[in-house]
Design a protein around this motif. Structure first.
Motif, PDB file in Angstrom:
ATOM      1  N   LYS A 110     -63.740 -35.046  58.143  1.00  0.00           N
ATOM      2  CA  LYS A 110     -65.074 -35.514  58.536  1.00  0.00           C
ATOM      3  C   LYS A 110     -65.465 -34.946  59.902  1.00  0.00           C
ATOM      4  O   LYS A 110     -66.638 -34.914  60.252  1.00  0.00           O
ATOM      5  CB  LYS A 110     -65.114 -37.036  58.582  1.00  0.00           C
ATOM      6  N   ASN A 134     -67.385 -44.933  54.868  1.00  0.00           N
ATOM      7  CA  ASN A 134     -66.179 -45.572  54.336  1.00  0.00           C
ATOM      8  C   ASN A 134     -65.070 -45.590  55.388  1.00  0.00           C
ATOM      9  O   ASN A 134     -63.944 -45.951  55.091  1.00  0.00           O
ATOM     10  CB  ASN A 134     -65.713 -44.842  53.067  1.00  0.00           C
ATOM     11  N   ASN A 136     -63.709 -42.935  57.759  1.00  0.00           N
ATOM     12  CA  ASN A 136     -63.372 -41.699  58.466  1.00  0.00           C
ATOM     13  C   ASN A 136     -64.601 -40.983  59.038  1.00  0.00           C
ATOM     14  O   ASN A 136     -64.554 -40.441  60.146  1.00  0.00           O
ATOM     15  CB  ASN A 136     -62.640 -40.744  57.526  1.00  0.00           C
ATOM     16  N   TYR A 236     -60.427 -30.986  44.825  1.00  0.00           N
ATOM     17  CA  TYR A 236     -61.047 -31.723  45.926  1.00  0.00           C
ATOM     18  C   TYR A 236     -61.228 -33.210  45.591  1.00  0.00           C
ATOM     19  O   TYR A 236     -61.801 -33.548  44.549  1.00  0.00           O
ATOM     20  CB  TYR A 236     -62.429 -31.089  46.212  1.00  0.00           C
ATOM     21  N   THR A 238     -63.107 -36.447  45.534  1.00  0.00           N
ATOM     22  CA  THR A 238     -64.563 -36.569  45.615  1.00  0.00           C
ATOM     23  C   THR A 238     -65.052 -38.004  45.748  1.00  0.00           C
ATOM     24  O   THR A 238     -64.789 -38.840  44.889  1.00  0.00           O
ATOM     25  CB  THR A 238     -65.184 -35.940  44.350  1.00  0.00           C
ATOM     26  N   GLY A 240     -68.561 -38.901  48.082  1.00  0.00           N
ATOM     27  CA  GLY A 240     -69.951 -38.435  48.084  1.00  0.00           C
ATOM     28  C   GLY A 240     -70.065 -36.999  47.585  1.00  0.00           C
ATOM     29  O   GLY A 240     -71.140 -36.547  47.211  1.00  0.00           O
ATOM     30  N   GLY A 241     -68.957 -36.273  47.623  1.00  0.00           N
ATOM     31  CA  GLY A 241     -68.929 -34.915  47.067  1.00  0.00           C
ATOM     32  C   GLY A 241     -69.375 -33.826  48.033  1.00  0.00           C
ATOM     33  O   GLY A 241     -69.467 -32.659  47.650  1.00  0.00           O
ATOM     34  N   GLY A 243     -67.941 -32.320  50.513  1.00  0.00           N
ATOM     35  CA  GLY A 243     -66.984 -31.236  50.730  1.00  0.00           C
ATOM     36  C   GLY A 243     -67.006 -30.248  49.571  1.00  0.00           C
ATOM     37  O   GLY A 243     -66.970 -29.035  49.771  1.00  0.00           O
ATOM     38  N   THR A 378     -57.574 -34.230  52.700  1.00  0.00           N
ATOM     39  CA  THR A 378     -58.751 -34.424  53.543  1.00  0.00           C
ATOM     40  C   THR A 378     -58.509 -35.309  54.757  1.00  0.00           C
ATOM     41  O   THR A 378     -59.374 -35.379  55.638  1.00  0.00           O
ATOM     42  CB  THR A 378     -59.882 -35.020  52.683  1.00  0.00           C
ATOM     43  N   GLY A 379     -57.368 -35.991  54.804  1.00  0.00           N
ATOM     44  CA  GLY A 379     -57.155 -36.880  55.956  1.00  0.00           C
ATOM     45  C   GLY A 379     -55.681 -37.071  56.260  1.00  0.00           C
ATOM     46  O   GLY A 379     -54.801 -36.731  55.466  1.00  0.00           O
TER      47      GLY A 379
HETATM   48  C1  PLP Z   1     -60.036 -38.823  53.576  1.00  0.00           C
HETATM   49  C2  PLP Z   1     -61.256 -38.652  52.725  1.00  0.00           C
HETATM   50  N1  PLP Z   1     -61.215 -37.807  51.690  1.00  0.00           N
HETATM   51  C3  PLP Z   1     -62.299 -37.586  50.900  1.00  0.00           C
HETATM   52  C4  PLP Z   1     -63.489 -38.269  51.113  1.00  0.00           C
HETATM   53  C5  PLP Z   1     -64.651 -37.969  50.202  1.00  0.00           C
HETATM   54  O1  PLP Z   1     -65.479 -37.039  50.824  1.00  0.00           O
HETATM   55  P1  PLP Z   1     -66.769 -36.400  50.180  1.00  0.00           P
HETATM   56  O2  PLP Z   1     -67.918 -37.228  50.602  1.00  0.00           O
HETATM   57  O3  PLP Z   1     -66.851 -35.019  50.722  1.00  0.00           O
HETATM   58  O4  PLP Z   1     -66.584 -36.422  48.705  1.00  0.00           O
HETATM   59  C6  PLP Z   1     -63.578 -39.158  52.187  1.00  0.00           C
HETATM   60  C7  PLP Z   1     -64.848 -39.872  52.458  1.00  0.00           C
HETATM   61  O5  PLP Z   1     -64.901 -40.900  53.098  1.00  0.00           O
HETATM   62  C8  PLP Z   1     -62.457 -39.347  53.024  1.00  0.00           C
HETATM   63  O6  PLP Z   1     -62.488 -40.168  54.085  1.00  0.00           O
END
Ligand code: PLP
Length: 399
Positions: A110, A134, A136, A236, A238, A240-241, A243, A378-379
């Motif tokens: 993020k 949510n 992050n 990926y 997903t 909100g999608g 990314g 992603t985190g």
């Molecule tokens: C660690 C993590 N991965 C994935 C997502 C989903 O991200 P996106 O909105 O790009 O689908 C989030 C969204 O809060 C997130 O915090």
């Protein structure tokens, strides 16, 4: 040489174009807007990029910020693309890789969207920001807003990871905990903030066009790290999608620039069986998703019952011959431990969901042994300390 090749904003639904030089939210038709660039004016080459500092601003021509002095940075970008030899062996995917976004400022990808979104909002004269999250994204936007000297109001579900509250608070943002899911936090932002803070700019997911540009840099980095080549598959997690839409957009732009060539990777959307509106829509061959009732998953970032950009995610999956898969929370938690034991990575549950998806897709034969697969973590797992039970004996020191 221009710093940014941004030319205008375009509506992917009705095709209308919009001026990119003022603060803008959605198109009049209700769709998110996408930033468009005059790529024919970009004379930079991949070898020029190679000489720049290893952060996401190395792609500044393909980002919307107009001047270097507007950049608000905490050093984000160029996260490692790791070979997962041991995990790949287990799953029957010897070419498995993971891009580890857990190393970014505030512990998640993020930071990319926030760095670019805050820089551009501030450049265009925003006075105050507001958003639902949510967790992050709120942590990231609060940090970058603080660095830009902008006030921000963040509305977060009570159930979001508690460390995200701390991150928002430490950055001095206004924090509100909403008894509900992110969609309901968004409704609170729309109703409660607009009246109270007159010039507030709503930076909710996809309601402003630049967060996606920051997230796009994941796709730019993957291509650069592979030597300006695209992998076969990108997986990926997903919510909100954004990314996934961003990665798709990045690769299309790189191909138009001639920096990569050939077929785009097959894109895979992973969701949890506790909240899988995109998977349900994909399985039904639909262009849009239906709101998911009672969304619930340990991968909290994926708890998005209906994404504003669902049609863009689905378009990207169909256009790349990709797919969408739902994995159970139990499998996610098991794979989080497997990845820790085999690779020394403490994944977020969202990142672990991509491991579960790769496992499932290999088992069904959708992924082949020779596929060059990139998973996105992603985190950082540290944000979710309760995903792993620790059973260690307590002992007294020797006398
Ligand atoms: C660690 C993590 N991965 C994935 C997502 C989903 O991200 P996106 O909105 O790009 O689908 C989030 C969204 O809060 C997130 O915090």
């Amino acid at each position: 040489m221009t710093f940014s090749a941004l030319s205008h904003l375009e509506c992917p639904r009705c095709g209308r174009t919009h001026d990119a030089q003022s603060l803008t939210n959605l198109c009049a038709c209700g769709s998110p807007l996408l930033a468009r660039y005059d790529l024919s004016a970009v004379s930079t080459t991949p070898s020029d990029v190679a000489t720049r500092t290893p952060d996401l601003w190395r792609y500044h021509e393909l980002l919307p910020v107009q001047s270097a002095s507007s950049v608000v940075t905490l050093g984000e970008g160029m996260t490692p693309l790791l070979d997962l030899a041991r995990l790949g062996d287990l799953l029957g995917l010897p070419r498995l890789k993971m891009k580890d976004e857990g190393l970014l400022p505030t512990g998640s990808f993020k930071a990319r969207g926030a760095a670019v979104g805050v820089s551009r909002a501030s450049e265009l004269g925003a006075r105050a920001l507001s958003m639902p999250t949510n967790g992050n994204a709120g942590a990231a936007w609060a940090a970058y807003a603080a660095r830009a000297g902008l006030p921000i109001t963040v509305a977060m579900p009570v159930a979001a990871p508690s460390i995200n509250r701390t991150e928002v608070a430490v950055a001095g943002a206004e924090l509100v905990l909403v008894r509900g899911h992110i969609g309901q936090a968004g409704a609170w932002v729309r109703e409660a903030v607009a009246d109270r803070i007159p010039e507030v700019f709503d930076v909710s997911t996809l309601k402003e066009p630049y967060r996606i540009e920051g997230k796009k840099t994941m796709g730019l980095e993957i291509a650069e790290q592979l030597g300006w080549r695209m992998p076969d598959v990108i997986v990926y997690p997903t919510g909100g999608g954004v990314g996934l839409i961003g990665i798709h957009k990045a690769l299309l732009e790189l191909r138009e620039l001639g920096w990569v060539s050939g077929e785009l990777p097959r894109l895979v959307s992973v969701q949890s069986t506790g909240c899988a509106p995109i998977v349900a829509a994909f399985d039904a061959g639909e262009r849009e998703s239906q709101p998911w009732p009672d969304p619930r998953t340990v991968a909290f970032g994926l708890t998005v019952p209906k994404a504003l950009g669902d049609f863009l995610v689905l378009d990207a999956l169909y256009a790349t011959r990709g797919t969408a898969v739902a994995v159970t929370d139990q499998q996610i938690l098991e794979d989080l431990s497997v990845a820790g034991r085999l690779e020394g990575l403490f994944l977020s549950p969202e990142g672990a969901a991509t491991v579960s998806a790769a496992r499932q897709l290999r088992e069904t034969g959708w992924l082949g042994e020779q596929d060059d697969v990139v998973l996105l973590n992603t985190g950082n797992g540290l944000v979710y300390p309760d995903t792993v039970a620790v059973d260690a004996p307590e002992v007294d020191p020797p006398a």
